[in-house]
Design a protein around this motif. Structure first.
Motif, PDB file in Angstrom:
ATOM      1  N   TYR A  29       0.820  -1.211   0.000  1.00  0.00           N
ATOM      2  CA  TYR A  29       0.000   0.000   0.000  1.00  0.00           C
ATOM      3  C   TYR A  29       0.854   1.261   0.000  1.00  0.00           C
ATOM      4  O   TYR A  29       0.435   2.292  -0.512  1.00  0.00           O
ATOM      5  N   CYS A  38       0.159   4.077  -2.799  1.00  0.00           N
ATOM      6  CA  CYS A  38      -0.057   5.504  -2.533  1.00  0.00           C
ATOM      7  C   CYS A  38       0.781   6.381  -3.460  1.00  0.00           C
ATOM      8  O   CYS A  38       0.361   7.483  -3.835  1.00  0.00           O
ATOM      9  N   PHE A  87      -7.280   1.163   2.357  1.00  0.00           N
ATOM     10  CA  PHE A  87      -5.981   0.516   2.565  1.00  0.00           C
ATOM     11  C   PHE A  87      -5.730   0.402   4.067  1.00  0.00           C
ATOM     12  O   PHE A  87      -5.324  -0.648   4.567  1.00  0.00           O
ATOM     13  N   GLU A 129     -11.720   1.431  -3.173  1.00  0.00           N
ATOM     14  CA  GLU A 129     -10.402   1.377  -3.802  1.00  0.00           C
ATOM     15  C   GLU A 129     -10.493   1.547  -5.315  1.00  0.00           C
ATOM     16  O   GLU A 129      -9.780   2.361  -5.909  1.00  0.00           O
TER      17      GLU A 129
END
Length: 150
Positions: free
Chosen positions: A55, A59, A87, A134
């Protein structure tokens, strides 16, 4: 990269938080391995470690797409914050299961959280929200990038 762009700054901050979480859960993982007769960490300790690292880099993808998106600052912030929230939600569930050592499959019925049994609709619902958040959040940013190609 424009660090004064709030969506970009949030994505970079999130990347740093997840990367640090990956490093810290890595220490936890190896401590578990050293103390285990089987030289293995609990399943969700391992998962929390790997997911946090993954994650952190996800990002950075959000950061880049937010930096080239044609959408307004507010829309880009939503496109970053929503996936980052999920996340974090995912990693938090992995950490909790890792601490509790209550399962090696959070989708196996009955759904447990420590000594509590969770209703199936809550687990399914949270997974569907995670998917929508997401995919939808990144979809916003990706759709904001496409006009730059045209």
């Amino acid at each position: 990269m424009e660090a004064t762009n709030p969506a970009v700054a949030l994505a970079l901050l999130s990347s740093g938080v997840f990367f640090m979480m990956g490093l810290v859960t890595g220490v936890w993982k190896y401590r578990c391995i050293w103390r285990s007769d089987e030289t293995q960490a609990p399943y969700y300790v391992n998962t929390a470690h790997r997911a946090s690292l993954m994650y952190s880099f996800a990002c950075l993808v959000l950061l880049h797409f937010a930096s080239v998106s044609v959408w307004s600052t507010a829309v880009n912030i939503v496109g970053v914050v929503v996936p980052v929230f999920f996340f974090g939600f995912a990693v938090t569930t992995y950490v909790v299961h890792g601490i509790l050592r209550d399962t090696d499959n959070q989708f196996e019925k009955p759904h447990v959280l420590g000594s509590f049994e969770l209703p199936s609709f809550a687990v399914r619902g949270s997974v569907w929200l995670l998917i929508l958040g997401e995919v939808g959040g990144f979809g916003i940013l990706f759709a904001g990038f496409v006009p730059r190609l045209l």
